[in-house]
Design an enzyme around this catalytic site. Structure first.
Site, PDB file in Angstrom:
ATOM      1  N   LYS A  25       0.871  -1.188   0.000  1.00 48.89           N
ATOM      2  CA  LYS A  25       0.000   0.000   0.000  1.00 48.89           C
ATOM      3  C   LYS A  25       0.898   1.224   0.000  1.00 48.89           C
ATOM      4  O   LYS A  25       2.036   1.173   0.473  1.00 48.89           O
ATOM      5  CB  LYS A  25      -0.884   0.020   1.257  1.00 48.89           C
ATOM      6  CG  LYS A  25      -2.095   0.910   1.122  1.00 48.89           C
ATOM      7  CD  LYS A  25      -3.213   0.252   0.369  1.00 48.89           C
ATOM      8  CE  LYS A  25      -4.315   1.216   0.014  1.00 48.89           C
ATOM      9  NZ  LYS A  25      -5.481   0.572  -0.608  1.00 48.89           N
ATOM     10  N   ASP A  43      -6.760   4.195  -5.051  1.00 52.93           N
ATOM     11  CA  ASP A  43      -7.512   4.064  -3.802  1.00 52.93           C
ATOM     12  C   ASP A  43      -8.167   5.424  -3.598  1.00 52.93           C
ATOM     13  O   ASP A  43      -8.334   6.174  -4.587  1.00 52.93           O
ATOM     14  CB  ASP A  43      -6.572   3.699  -2.629  1.00 52.93           C
ATOM     15  CG  ASP A  43      -7.325   3.344  -1.351  1.00 52.93           C
ATOM     16  OD1 ASP A  43      -7.968   2.302  -1.311  1.00 52.93           O
ATOM     17  OD2 ASP A  43      -7.287   4.140  -0.384  1.00 52.93           O
TER      18      ASP A  43
END
Ligand code: NDP
Length: 443
Positions: free
Chosen positions: A121, A161
């Site tokens: 991430k 995201d």
């Protein structure tokens, strides 16, 4: 508990990371007890620690030519089963602890998809909201000037995201191509379909969440058709969760953003949905404008969970549904809750849903459609080929059916039928843990 305590002691300020670790460790405990090999190999101690963290500065120029500065991060969490994979988040709340929580969750989610993808991430505290396209381009280019060294189709494949959609991915991909002189389509997913992106990727997380809910409902002889659905958020995941719910004959009564919530008692129509798509993706406006245009209720700072519904789909952000709100949903007769966002329900909320035997799917299972379709994008890029929208949607649907049955069967196997939180965590864990054991202590 020993491993959890040491996580808290090492990084006391990283609260959402602690929350994610607690949920996983608590739920996988029966598997760790059953298979002592994981203790011998110190899998828990190793799995909570990221393999690598990269942090860097991102200078960029605003519309007045002034230099601005943000922080960039990439957490390469676990590559036991495949290259690191997970999105970039651009939001002012981005700090290391938040990305560690997201990277940790991603690792288990990617394992559940059945595809060969590790967990990662990244992102920045840059806020694209209110910025001009040139400012976003300046930022994305500068971000990639550092990031390009750390990613690659066999190393780490980021995606979008919160705050990172088609526009941002496009600028980052353009920068990557200029810096490296490589048309490395497999280096990012969520690309536009004209330069290597997969059809259905934008829809995939929202659609996947609804497919998963449909599977949960089936276990009780129910279906989505005719059900009243409350959705939070109005970004990528929420938009397509709403579209698929409408296609399957549900009545969607709410959407929201960080300013407030709209309530449409008669249900959103296709015309409403088209209008919201334009509002959010072209004009980049606020959901309040929908209430003004269509004369419906809008609650400033409000949330969807106060309204009576059969199915709740939290699709905005972490910890947006607390214990009290979960209790309200239960009291109002909710049948199913499908997490579209990552960890939108607090630990208290999860306990309430599980204890009341609500069909509750954790995000790592029900929002895995996005990363799964990113995996399908990688497969198409490797083949130098593309699949039709129908083919991708069919594969996505099958993957969601598989994730559902994996979580369902695993929960049953461990004596807690219907507990998708337990089933998803254990199933995700076992595959990674076995891969780590097989690859020796350095893995
Ligand atoms: P977007 O940026 O497209 O949309 C986010 C939505 O959530 C917006 O409506 C936003 O409102 C709202 N929101 C953000 N922060 C808050 C807050 N603090 N309180 C209330 N509402 C808030 O992001 P996505 O739709 O892509 O992501 C939503 C969630 O789904 C995230 O948790 C993400 O990690 C998760 N997810 C996304 C995937 C994807 O493929 N996109 C895949 C898997 C998970 P506003 O515009 O006002 O900020």
């Amino acid at each position: 508990m020993r491993v959890y305590n040491s996580v808290v002691e090492k990084d006391p300020a990283q609260k959402v990371f602690h929350q994610a670790v607690f949920e996983v460790l608590e739920n996988i405990a029966p598997a760790v007890e059953k298979f002592p090999i994981y203790k011998e190999h110190k899998i828990l101690e190793r799995i909570v620690e990221p393999e690598r963290i990269v942090q860097f500065r991102v200078p960029w120029k605003d519309r007045d030519g002034e230099i601005q500065l943000n922080r960039g991060f990439r957490i390469q969490y676990n590559s036991a089963i495949g290259p690191y994979k997970g999105g970039f988040r651009f939001h002012p709340t981005v700090v290391l602890g938040l990305l560690k929580f997201l990277g940790f969750e991603q690792t288990f989610k990617n394992s559940l998809t059945g595809l060969p993808m590790g967990g990662g991430k990244g992102g920045s505290d840059f806020d694209p909201k209110g910025k001009t396209d040139s400012e976003v381009e300046s930022f994305c280019t500068s971000f990639m000037m550092e990031m390009y060294r750390h990613i690659g189709q066999f190393v780490d494949v980021p995606a979008g995201d919160i705050g990172v959609g088609a526009r941002e991915i496009g600028y980052m991909y353009g920068a990557f191509r200029k810096i490296t002189n490589v048309h490395g389509t497999g280096v990012l997913t969520g690309k536009g379909p004209r330069y290597g992106g997969s059809l259905i990727r934008p829809q995939a997380t929202g659609y996947g969440n609804v497919y998963f809910c449909e599977e949960m409902l089936k276990t009780k002889g129910e279906e989505l058709k005719g059900k009243v659905v409350a959705v939070s958020g109005s970004g990528n995941v929420a938009q397509y969760a709403v579209e698929k719910s409408l296609q399957l004959g549900a009545k969607v009564i709410t959407m929201s953003d960080s300013n407030g919530c709209i309530y449409v008692p008669d249900g959103l129509t296709k015309e409403h949905w088209d209008w919201i798509m334009e509002l959010k993706n072209v004009r980049r406006g606020r959901i309040k404008e929908f209430a003004e245009r269509f004369n419906v209720e809008y609650t400033k700072g409000g949330k969807p969970w106060v309204y009576k519904c059969d199915v709740a789909l939290p699709c905005a952000t972490q910890n947006e549904l607390n214990g009290e709100e979960a209790q309200t949903l239960v009291d109002n007769g909710v049948l199913a809750v499908g997490e579209g966002a990552n960890m939108p329900t607090t630990l208290e909320g999860i306990i309430i849903f599980v204890e009341n035997k609500i069909l509750f799917s954790p995000g790592k299972a029900s929002n895995a459609g996005g990363v799964s379709t990113s995996g399908l994008e990688m497969a198409q890029n490797s083949q130098r080929y593309f699949w039709s929208a129908e083919e991708v949607d069919q594969k996505l649907h099958q993957i969601m059916v598989n994730i559902h049955s994996t979580a369902y069967e695993t929960a049953k196997l461990f004596g807690q039928p219907g507990n998708y939180v337990l089933g998803a965590n254990i199933a995700g864990f076992l595959k990674i843990a076995d891969a780590m054991v097989a690859q020796g202590h350095l893995a």
